[in-house]
Design a protein around this motif. Structure first.
Motif, mmCIF file in Angstrom:
data_model
loop_
_atom_site.group_PDB
_atom_site.id
_atom_site.type_symbol
_atom_site.label_atom_id
_atom_site.label_comp_id
_atom_site.label_asym_id
_atom_site.label_seq_id
_atom_site.Cartn_x
_atom_site.Cartn_y
_atom_site.Cartn_z
ATOM 1 N N MET A 150 0.849 -1.165 0.000
ATOM 2 C CA MET A 150 0.000 0.000 0.000
ATOM 3 C C MET A 150 0.890 1.223 0.000
ATOM 4 S SD MET A 150 -2.864 0.952 2.827
ATOM 5 C CE MET A 150 -2.431 2.427 3.684
ATOM 6 N N GLY A 151 0.651 2.148 -0.881
ATOM 7 C CA GLY A 151 1.347 3.418 -0.917
ATOM 8 C C GLY A 151 0.335 4.537 -0.875
ATOM 9 N N VAL A 152 0.788 5.756 -0.622
ATOM 10 C CA VAL A 152 -0.128 6.880 -0.506
ATOM 11 C C VAL A 152 0.431 8.077 -1.270
ATOM 12 C CG1 VAL A 152 0.886 7.708 1.650
ATOM 13 C CG2 VAL A 152 -1.491 8.232 1.146
ATOM 14 N N SER A 153 -0.482 8.854 -1.857
ATOM 15 C CA SER A 153 -0.094 10.086 -2.545
ATOM 16 C C SER A 153 -1.200 11.120 -2.360
ATOM 17 C CB SER A 153 0.147 9.822 -4.040
ATOM 18 O OG SER A 153 -1.045 9.377 -4.659
ATOM 19 N N SER A 154 -0.840 12.375 -2.588
ATOM 20 C CA SER A 154 -1.797 13.467 -2.504
ATOM 21 C C SER A 154 -1.379 14.525 -3.512
ATOM 22 C CB SER A 154 -1.822 14.060 -1.085
ATOM 23 O OG SER A 154 -2.704 15.154 -1.020
ATOM 24 N N GLU A 155 -2.288 14.911 -4.405
ATOM 25 C CA GLU A 155 -1.957 15.882 -5.443
ATOM 26 C C GLU A 155 -1.484 17.209 -4.863
ATOM 27 O OE1 GLU A 155 -4.683 16.568 -8.624
ATOM 28 O OE2 GLU A 155 -5.072 14.429 -8.893
ATOM 29 N N LYS A 156 -2.055 17.636 -3.757
ATOM 30 C CA LYS A 156 -1.723 18.935 -3.173
ATOM 31 C C LYS A 156 -0.319 18.966 -2.571
ATOM 32 C CE LYS A 156 -3.326 22.350 0.164
ATOM 33 N NZ LYS A 156 -4.379 22.735 1.090
ATOM 34 N N PHE A 157 0.183 17.822 -2.139
ATOM 35 C CA PHE A 157 1.445 17.766 -1.426
ATOM 36 C C PHE A 157 2.532 17.143 -2.277
ATOM 37 C CE2 PHE A 157 -1.890 18.023 1.635
ATOM 38 C CZ PHE A 157 -1.412 18.947 2.537
ATOM 39 N N VAL B 209 -4.735 6.004 -2.300
ATOM 40 C CA VAL B 209 -4.023 4.861 -1.754
ATOM 41 C C VAL B 209 -3.873 3.818 -2.851
ATOM 42 C CG1 VAL B 209 -4.101 3.016 -0.045
ATOM 43 C CG2 VAL B 209 -4.909 5.294 0.558
ATOM 44 N N LYS B 210 -2.646 3.374 -3.072
ATOM 45 C CA LYS B 210 -2.402 2.319 -4.057
ATOM 46 C C LYS B 210 -2.282 1.008 -3.304
ATOM 47 C CE LYS B 210 0.423 0.901 -7.902
ATOM 48 N NZ LYS B 210 1.599 1.168 -8.730
ATOM 49 N N LEU B 211 -3.098 0.044 -3.682
ATOM 50 C CA LEU B 211 -3.139 -1.257 -3.021
ATOM 51 C C LEU B 211 -2.190 -2.238 -3.698
ATOM 52 C CD1 LEU B 211 -7.007 -1.352 -2.659
ATOM 53 C CD2 LEU B 211 -5.337 -0.588 -0.969
ATOM 54 N N SER B 212 -1.907 -3.336 -3.041
ATOM 55 C CA SER B 212 -0.952 -4.318 -3.561
ATOM 56 C C SER B 212 -1.419 -4.968 -4.859
ATOM 57 C CB SER B 212 -0.661 -5.390 -2.518
ATOM 58 O OG SER B 212 -1.838 -6.083 -2.173
ATOM 59 N N ASN B 213 -2.723 -4.931 -5.142
ATOM 60 C CA ASN B 213 -3.239 -5.499 -6.390
ATOM 61 C C ASN B 213 -3.261 -4.462 -7.521
ATOM 62 O OD1 ASN B 213 -5.351 -3.861 -5.667
ATOM 63 N ND2 ASN B 213 -6.857 -5.505 -5.456
ATOM 64 N N ASP B 214 -2.559 -3.351 -7.319
ATOM 65 C CA ASP B 214 -2.440 -2.235 -8.273
ATOM 66 C C ASP B 214 -3.724 -1.449 -8.467
ATOM 67 O OD1 ASP B 214 0.291 -2.407 -8.753
ATOM 68 O OD2 ASP B 214 0.016 -3.912 -10.316
ATOM 69 N N LYS B 215 -4.731 -1.707 -7.668
ATOM 70 C CA LYS B 215 -5.928 -0.873 -7.683
ATOM 71 C C LYS B 215 -5.696 0.315 -6.762
ATOM 72 C CE LYS B 215 -9.197 -4.474 -8.843
ATOM 73 N NZ LYS B 215 -10.445 -5.142 -8.499
ATOM 74 N N SER B 216 -6.459 1.375 -6.969
ATOM 75 C CA SER B 216 -6.336 2.569 -6.139
ATOM 76 C C SER B 216 -7.665 2.903 -5.500
ATOM 77 C CB SER B 216 -5.879 3.762 -6.985
ATOM 78 O OG SER B 216 -4.576 3.562 -7.452
ATOM 79 N N LYS B 217 -7.598 3.537 -4.372
ATOM 80 C CA LYS B 217 -8.786 3.986 -3.651
ATOM 81 C C LYS B 217 -8.530 5.410 -3.176
ATOM 82 C CE LYS B 217 -12.690 3.359 -1.447
ATOM 83 N NZ LYS B 217 -13.941 3.314 -2.127
ATOM 84 N N SER B 218 -9.483 6.306 -3.432
ATOM 85 C CA SER B 218 -9.359 7.693 -2.990
ATOM 86 C C SER B 218 -10.180 7.907 -1.729
ATOM 87 C CB SER B 218 -9.856 8.650 -4.074
ATOM 88 O OG SER B 218 -9.039 8.535 -5.211
ATOM 89 N N PHE B 219 -9.687 8.756 -0.856
ATOM 90 C CA PHE B 219 -10.425 9.114 0.345
ATOM 91 C C PHE B 219 -9.965 10.481 0.820
ATOM 92 C CE2 PHE B 219 -6.589 7.242 1.970
ATOM 93 C CZ PHE B 219 -6.316 7.915 3.144
ATOM 94 N N SER B 220 -10.697 11.041 1.744
ATOM 95 C CA SER B 220 -10.307 12.331 2.311
ATOM 96 C C SER B 220 -10.494 12.297 3.822
ATOM 97 C CB SER B 220 -11.136 13.468 1.699
ATOM 98 O OG SER B 220 -12.488 13.330 2.039
ATOM 99 N N CYS B 221 -9.818 13.208 4.486
ATOM 100 C CA CYS B 221 -9.949 13.322 5.935
ATOM 101 C C CYS B 221 -9.742 14.775 6.329
ATOM 102 C CB CYS B 221 -8.956 12.421 6.653
ATOM 103 S SG CYS B 221 -7.250 12.880 6.388
ATOM 104 N N LYS B 222 -10.160 15.108 7.523
ATOM 105 C CA LYS B 222 -9.944 16.446 8.056
ATOM 106 C C LYS B 222 -8.746 16.422 8.989
ATOM 107 C CE LYS B 222 -14.433 18.515 7.686
ATOM 108 N NZ LYS B 222 -15.489 19.249 8.321
ATOM 109 N N ALA B 223 -7.935 17.469 8.911
ATOM 110 C CA ALA B 223 -6.771 17.581 9.778
ATOM 111 C C ALA B 223 -7.221 17.919 11.196
ATOM 112 C CB ALA B 223 -5.835 18.666 9.253
ATOM 113 N N ASN B 224 -6.708 17.149 12.152
ATOM 114 C CA ASN B 224 -6.994 17.377 13.566
ATOM 115 C C ASN B 224 -5.784 17.976 14.260
ATOM 116 O OD1 ASN B 224 -9.617 16.273 13.739
ATOM 117 N ND2 ASN B 224 -8.775 14.225 13.747
ATOM 118 N N ASP B 225 -6.023 18.615 15.368
ATOM 119 C CA ASP B 225 -4.959 19.108 16.219
ATOM 120 C C ASP B 225 -4.181 17.897 16.734
ATOM 121 O OD1 ASP B 225 -3.446 20.029 18.472
ATOM 122 O OD2 ASP B 225 -4.817 21.727 18.661
#
Length: 88
Positions: free
Chosen positions: A1-8, A66-82
């Protein structure tokens, strides 16, 4: 599993760890295993995503891919917490 974000420019998977002598630190991890029919929580003090290149404010909505081990991707979002928050 890997992670990326267009903004960062950089979005890395990290984990918080405690060594045998109880020193606490963070380290980069290449992947996070999520067994079938289970969940893994990302939060302060455990697995988390380390971001750079942009300032993040409490309440900001951050989108990830998120890139999964089967080469599929899943998008999600979250809010930044303190970082001092006790609930997520």
């Amino acid at each position: 599993m890997g992670v990326s974000s267009e903004k960062f420019g950089v979005a890395d998977l990290h984990e918080t760890y405690t060594s045998e002598d109880t020193l606490v630190g963070m380290r980069s991890v290449d992947w996070v295993e999520v067994p079938p029919q289970s969940t893994v929580n990302f939060k302060s003090g455990g697995y988390h995503v380390m971001l750079s290149k942009h300032e993040v404010k409490v309440g900001d909505e951050i989108e990830f891919n998120v890139k999964l081990s089967n080469d599929k991707s899943k998008s999600f979002s979250c809010k930044a917490n303190d970082v001092k928050a006790t609930t997520y």
